[in-house]
Design an enzyme around this catalytic site. Structure first.
Site, PDB file in Angstrom:
ATOM      1  N   ASN A   1       0.502  21.845  -2.727  1.00 12.75           N
ATOM      2  CA  ASN A   1      -0.336  23.018  -2.980  1.00 12.75           C
ATOM      3  C   ASN A   1      -1.104  23.312  -1.697  1.00 12.75           C
ATOM      4  O   ASN A   1      -2.004  22.572  -1.323  1.00 12.75           O
ATOM      5  CB  ASN A   1      -1.313  22.704  -4.133  1.00 12.75           C
ATOM      6  CG  ASN A   1      -2.348  23.795  -4.311  1.00 12.75           C
ATOM      7  OD1 ASN A   1      -2.180  24.923  -3.850  1.00 12.75           O
ATOM      8  ND2 ASN A   1      -3.444  23.460  -4.979  1.00 12.75           N
ATOM      9  N   TRP A   2      -0.711  24.406  -1.044  1.00  9.18           N
ATOM     10  CA  TRP A   2      -1.322  24.718   0.251  1.00  9.18           C
ATOM     11  C   TRP A   2      -2.680  25.406   0.140  1.00  9.18           C
ATOM     12  O   TRP A   2      -3.340  25.641   1.153  1.00  9.18           O
ATOM     13  CB  TRP A   2      -0.387  25.622   1.065  1.00  9.18           C
ATOM     14  CG  TRP A   2       0.779  24.895   1.661  1.00  9.18           C
ATOM     15  CD1 TRP A   2       1.059  23.547   1.568  1.00  9.18           C
ATOM     16  CD2 TRP A   2       1.816  25.460   2.462  1.00  9.18           C
ATOM     17  NE1 TRP A   2       2.203  23.250   2.255  1.00  9.18           N
ATOM     18  CE2 TRP A   2       2.696  24.413   2.813  1.00  9.18           C
ATOM     19  CE3 TRP A   2       2.106  26.753   2.907  1.00  9.18           C
ATOM     20  CZ2 TRP A   2       3.830  24.618   3.590  1.00  9.18           C
ATOM     21  CZ3 TRP A   2       3.231  26.960   3.680  1.00  9.18           C
ATOM     22  CH2 TRP A   2       4.075  25.903   4.021  1.00  9.18           C
ATOM     23  N   LYS A   3      -3.066  25.797  -1.051  1.00 11.69           N
ATOM     24  CA  LYS A   3      -4.340  26.501  -1.233  1.00 11.69           C
ATOM     25  C   LYS A   3      -4.416  27.693  -0.251  1.00 11.69           C
ATOM     26  O   LYS A   3      -3.400  28.312   0.006  1.00 11.69           O
ATOM     27  CB  LYS A   3      -5.519  25.545  -1.059  1.00 11.69           C
ATOM     28  CG  LYS A   3      -5.300  24.224  -1.793  1.00 11.69           C
ATOM     29  CD  LYS A   3      -6.499  23.355  -1.800  1.00 11.69           C
ATOM     30  CE  LYS A   3      -6.126  22.017  -2.438  1.00 11.69           C
ATOM     31  NZ  LYS A   3      -7.241  21.286  -2.942  1.00 11.69           N
TER      32      LYS A   3
ATOM     33  N   HIS B   1      -5.499  25.217 -12.057  1.00 11.55           N
ATOM     34  CA  HIS B   1      -6.005  24.306 -11.019  1.00 11.55           C
ATOM     35  C   HIS B   1      -7.537  24.264 -11.111  1.00 11.55           C
ATOM     36  O   HIS B   1      -8.181  25.278 -11.373  1.00 11.55           O
ATOM     37  CB  HIS B   1      -5.551  24.782  -9.639  1.00 11.55           C
ATOM     38  CG  HIS B   1      -5.805  23.767  -8.579  1.00 11.55           C
ATOM     39  ND1 HIS B   1      -7.046  23.583  -8.015  1.00 11.55           N
ATOM     40  CD2 HIS B   1      -4.990  22.847  -8.004  1.00 11.55           C
ATOM     41  CE1 HIS B   1      -6.980  22.596  -7.129  1.00 11.55           C
ATOM     42  NE2 HIS B   1      -5.736  22.129  -7.108  1.00 11.55           N
TER      43      HIS B   1
ATOM     44  N   GLU C   1      -9.771  24.290  -8.972  1.00  8.49           N
ATOM     45  CA  GLU C   1     -10.478  25.244  -8.110  1.00  8.49           C
ATOM     46  C   GLU C   1     -10.511  26.634  -8.747  1.00  8.49           C
ATOM     47  O   GLU C   1     -11.454  27.393  -8.557  1.00  8.49           O
ATOM     48  CB  GLU C   1      -9.824  25.275  -6.718  1.00  8.49           C
ATOM     49  CG  GLU C   1     -10.166  24.019  -5.931  1.00  8.49           C
ATOM     50  CD  GLU C   1      -9.148  23.623  -4.883  1.00  8.49           C
ATOM     51  OE1 GLU C   1      -8.271  24.433  -4.537  1.00  8.49           O
ATOM     52  OE2 GLU C   1      -9.230  22.476  -4.401  1.00  8.49           O
TER      53      GLU C   1
ATOM     54  N   GLU D   1      -5.277  15.975 -12.710  1.00 12.57           N
ATOM     55  CA  GLU D   1      -6.001  15.985 -11.443  1.00 12.57           C
ATOM     56  C   GLU D   1      -7.491  15.796 -11.713  1.00 12.57           C
ATOM     57  O   GLU D   1      -8.198  16.784 -11.978  1.00 12.57           O
ATOM     58  CB  GLU D   1      -5.791  17.317 -10.726  1.00 12.57           C
ATOM     59  CG  GLU D   1      -4.351  17.628 -10.402  1.00 12.57           C
ATOM     60  CD  GLU D   1      -4.249  18.572  -9.219  1.00 12.57           C
ATOM     61  OE1 GLU D   1      -3.588  18.211  -8.246  1.00 12.57           O
ATOM     62  OE2 GLU D   1      -4.855  19.653  -9.261  1.00 12.57           O
TER      63      GLU D   1
ATOM     64  N   GLY E   1      -9.503  16.629  -2.942  1.00 10.48           N
ATOM     65  CA  GLY E   1     -10.029  16.979  -1.624  1.00 10.48           C
ATOM     66  C   GLY E   1     -11.212  16.119  -1.211  1.00 10.48           C
ATOM     67  O   GLY E   1     -11.924  16.451  -0.261  1.00 10.48           O
TER      68      GLY E   1
ATOM     69  N   SER F   1      -6.154  13.613  -3.836  1.00  9.07           N
ATOM     70  CA  SER F   1      -6.143  12.812  -2.596  1.00  9.07           C
ATOM     71  C   SER F   1      -4.947  11.869  -2.495  1.00  9.07           C
ATOM     72  O   SER F   1      -5.087  10.729  -2.030  1.00  9.07           O
ATOM     73  CB  SER F   1      -7.459  12.039  -2.443  1.00  9.07           C
ATOM     74  OG  SER F   1      -8.546  12.937  -2.396  1.00  9.07           O
TER      75      SER F   1
ATOM     76  N   GLY G   1      -2.423  18.226  -2.275  1.00 10.61           N
ATOM     77  CA  GLY G   1      -3.108  19.282  -1.526  1.00 10.61           C
ATOM     78  C   GLY G   1      -3.054  18.997  -0.037  1.00 10.61           C
ATOM     79  O   GLY G   1      -2.051  19.251   0.631  1.00 10.61           O
ATOM     80  N   GLY G   2      -4.124  18.418   0.488  1.00 11.69           N
ATOM     81  CA  GLY G   2      -4.283  18.197   1.927  1.00 11.69           C
ATOM     82  C   GLY G   2      -3.066  17.586   2.619  1.00 11.69           C
ATOM     83  O   GLY G   2      -2.641  18.069   3.672  1.00 11.69           O
TER      84      GLY G   2
END
Ligand code: PEP
Length: 249
Positions: free
Chosen positions: A9-11, A94, A96, A166, A172, A212, A233-234
């Site tokens: 997930n590149w956000k 998600h 966010e 999640e 993150g 993470s 993510g990251g």
């Protein structure tokens, strides 16, 4: 048999040139594997990313979509629009989106119904906040998120669903749920689905862990019997770490 999946997930990261470079490098370094690989770039990169990867075992997916098929909803994107650029799967719920854009279980239920109506597959994210875990409410929160948004769909529509657990406190933050904490919750999620829909559906749904995930912790997480992969993510922003996570499964 449930599928093994690694989804990135590149956000709101990577412009067109950066996405292009990433996929060129990923394709060069990809080895044959039974794991399904998915990447969710921003909306502006979907069409180009789809074209770049269409001959390779990489599925381009979207990060969000609106719950209506069309209308006066400035800035929004519909399932049909996603399908028109080759997208067959979307991330829904998600944390966010829930936290920064006010998405509720009720709205997510509409998105779920809209996705199914459009034969759009989706990764449905659930997760508790730190205060819920500290108060020992984490199982109740997860059960309610499942019940409020997913548990009115029919048995036949479970084929569209991948669940992603999640924990919000691990997204993150560099903080990961321990493999035991993650397994405990994944087992609970599977049991909760089984209680409503039966064992066959519960055993066949892929449940991903997200929060993470890195090359250093991926293997231990994937050794757990109810963890079928990861939403990353990251660590999905760099080909080197993304590939290492794919190799860990
Ligand atoms: C995510 O965005 O779904 C996620 C799990 O992020 P990170 O891996 O950076 O915690």
């Amino acid at each position: 048999m449930r599928k093994k999946i690694i989804a990135g997930n590149w956000k709101m990261f990577k412009d067109l040139a950066e996405a292009n470079d990433f996929f060129k490098e990923l394709i060069e370094n990809l080895h044959e594997s039974k794991t399904e690989i998915m990447v969710a770039p921003s909306f502006t990169n979907l069409w180009h990313s789809f074209q770049t990867t269409r001959d390779y075992p990489i599925e381009i997916i979207a990060q969000n979509m609106h719950e209506e098929n069309y209308g006066a909803f400035t800035g929004e994107i519909s399932a049909e629009m996603l399908k028109s650029v080759g997208i067959q799967r979307v991330i829904l719920g998600h944390s966010e989106r829930r936290l920064f854009f006010g998405e509720t279980d009720e709205q997510l239920k509409k998105k779920v119904n809209c996705a199914i109506h459009n034969e759009m597959h989706f990764i449905f994210c659930i997760g508790e906040e730190l205060k819920d875990r500290n108060a020992n409410h984490h199982f109740t929160v997860i059960k309610n998120q499942l019940k409020n948004s997913l548990f009115e769909i029919s048995e036949k529509d479970w084929k569209y669903i991948v669940v992603a657990y999640e924990p919000v406190w691990a997204i993150g933050t560099g903080e990961t749920a321990s493999p035991e904490q993650a397994q405990e919750m994944h087992q609970f999620i599977r049991k909760t689905i089984a209680n409503v829909y039966g064992n066959e559906i519960a055993e066949n749904v892929s449940i991903l862990y997200g929060g993470s995930v890195k090359p250093e912790n991926a293997k231990q997480l994937f050794q757990q019997s109810d963890i079928d992969g990861a939403l990353v993510g990251g660590a999905s922003l760099k080909v080197s770490s993304f590939i290492k996570i794919i190799q860990a499964i």
